[in-house]
Write a protein that holds these residues in place. Sequence first.
Motif, PDB file in Angstrom:
ATOM      1  N   UNK A  98     -26.695 -21.505  23.761  1.00  0.00           N
ATOM      2  CA  UNK A  98     -27.453 -20.567  22.928  1.00  0.00           C
ATOM      3  C   UNK A  98     -27.193 -19.178  23.482  1.00  0.00           C
ATOM      4  N   UNK A  99     -26.789 -18.246  22.616  1.00  0.00           N
ATOM      5  CA  UNK A  99     -26.448 -16.901  23.068  1.00  0.00           C
ATOM      6  C   UNK A  99     -27.037 -15.834  22.156  1.00  0.00           C
ATOM      7  N   UNK A 119     -21.917 -27.187  18.568  1.00  0.00           N
ATOM      8  CA  UNK A 119     -21.729 -27.087  20.022  1.00  0.00           C
ATOM      9  C   UNK A 119     -22.243 -25.768  20.594  1.00  0.00           C
ATOM     10  N   UNK A 120     -22.513 -24.788  19.748  1.00  0.00           N
ATOM     11  CA  UNK A 120     -23.046 -23.512  20.212  1.00  0.00           C
ATOM     12  C   UNK A 120     -23.872 -22.876  19.110  1.00  0.00           C
ATOM     13  N   UNK A 121     -24.849 -22.066  19.514  1.00  0.00           N
ATOM     14  CA  UNK A 121     -25.729 -21.368  18.585  1.00  0.00           C
ATOM     15  C   UNK A 121     -25.738 -19.899  18.992  1.00  0.00           C
ATOM     16  N   UNK A 140     -29.069 -20.839  29.270  1.00  0.00           N
ATOM     17  CA  UNK A 140     -28.693 -20.102  28.057  1.00  0.00           C
ATOM     18  C   UNK A 140     -27.958 -18.835  28.474  1.00  0.00           C
ATOM     19  N   UNK A 141     -27.573 -18.021  27.487  1.00  0.00           N
ATOM     20  CA  UNK A 141     -26.608 -16.965  27.755  1.00  0.00           C
ATOM     21  C   UNK A 141     -27.049 -15.637  27.142  1.00  0.00           C
TER      22      UNK A 141
END
Length: 345
Positions: free
Chosen positions: A114-115, A84-86, A134-135
């Motif tokens: 994506x962070x 769920x997140x990278x 994205x973050x």
Amino acid sequence: MTHLQKPPALKPGDTVALVSPSSGLAGEVDIEHRVTTAIQRLEQDFQLKVKVMPHALKGLDYVQKHPQKRAEDLNNAFADPTVKAIIAFIGGDDSIRVTEYLKPDIIKNNPKIFMGYSDATSLHLFLYQHGIASFYGPAILTDFAENVSMDDYTTHWIRRTLFDDAPLGNIPTSPYYHRFGLLWHERTHHTPRPTIYNHGYEVINGHGTATGQQLGGCIEVLDRLRNSTVFPDAETFKDKILFLENSEAPLSVPLLAAFIEFLGTSQILKNVNGIIIGKPQNGEHYEAYKRTWQAMLEDLNLHDLPVFYNASFGHNEPKCIIPYGATASLDASNKTFTIHDNACE
């Protein structure tokens, strides 16, 4: 207005994938303790499951020589329905080499968080180019592995930005910052880094309120990317809030001046509605950078452009998270930075 596809918010029990898109530092033996600490915090403090992608811990030499394997990890993390997140382990200097191997269809069909920051700017701009939010935020080896404990300011904005679907609202500066330079030796891992009082935003140019979607990144990386396929054209910056910060290696004043000149001559500065600039690492060249911005904006006849200085993001610990494409306002009268949108859905 640019429309970016937002990812679903995280919830306890979700899986986060860890990747090394820029540098293989996380795979070096003398860094292992920081990897272990960060994973423990993701699992215990945030109640997340952790999946380290296959090539992320293969070390500096392997990761540097195999950009296609870095891309493979990213493509597979996006394609994996359990992820769920990278989050990037760390920055570096050549993630642009990864972009040619990324698969936009896989990414667009599997939106997820994506962070990263610093050299991850290349990947953020690639995602932006393909309509994916994205973050610009914490990395594993820096923030999640902070000595002794994570900073409350950082964890607050991780929870508010990634685990919530409400508008982010007012974002003040961190009340303190850490001085860069305590080496990442295992023997110093339980020694807290000194904290130094931090003041609020400075308005170094302009007046009024500027509102727009956020776009930007690390100055040194943007400068390297200016002729690349991922660098946005001047029209893309129209009505945006430009966010900028420099890396931990002090940026020379002449290089900053040259970059500002590029932003000016390429019409980017005339197109944006406002600028927010991160605090230089350790406050290095703080006044010199400020004077350089002020003098060059004066020369470019941009007296009215609101410019905020001393923001807590990027190469600062603690840090907040800047979601690409989210609508934000800079209120020069009240010295407030507000993100009006939710970052996740």
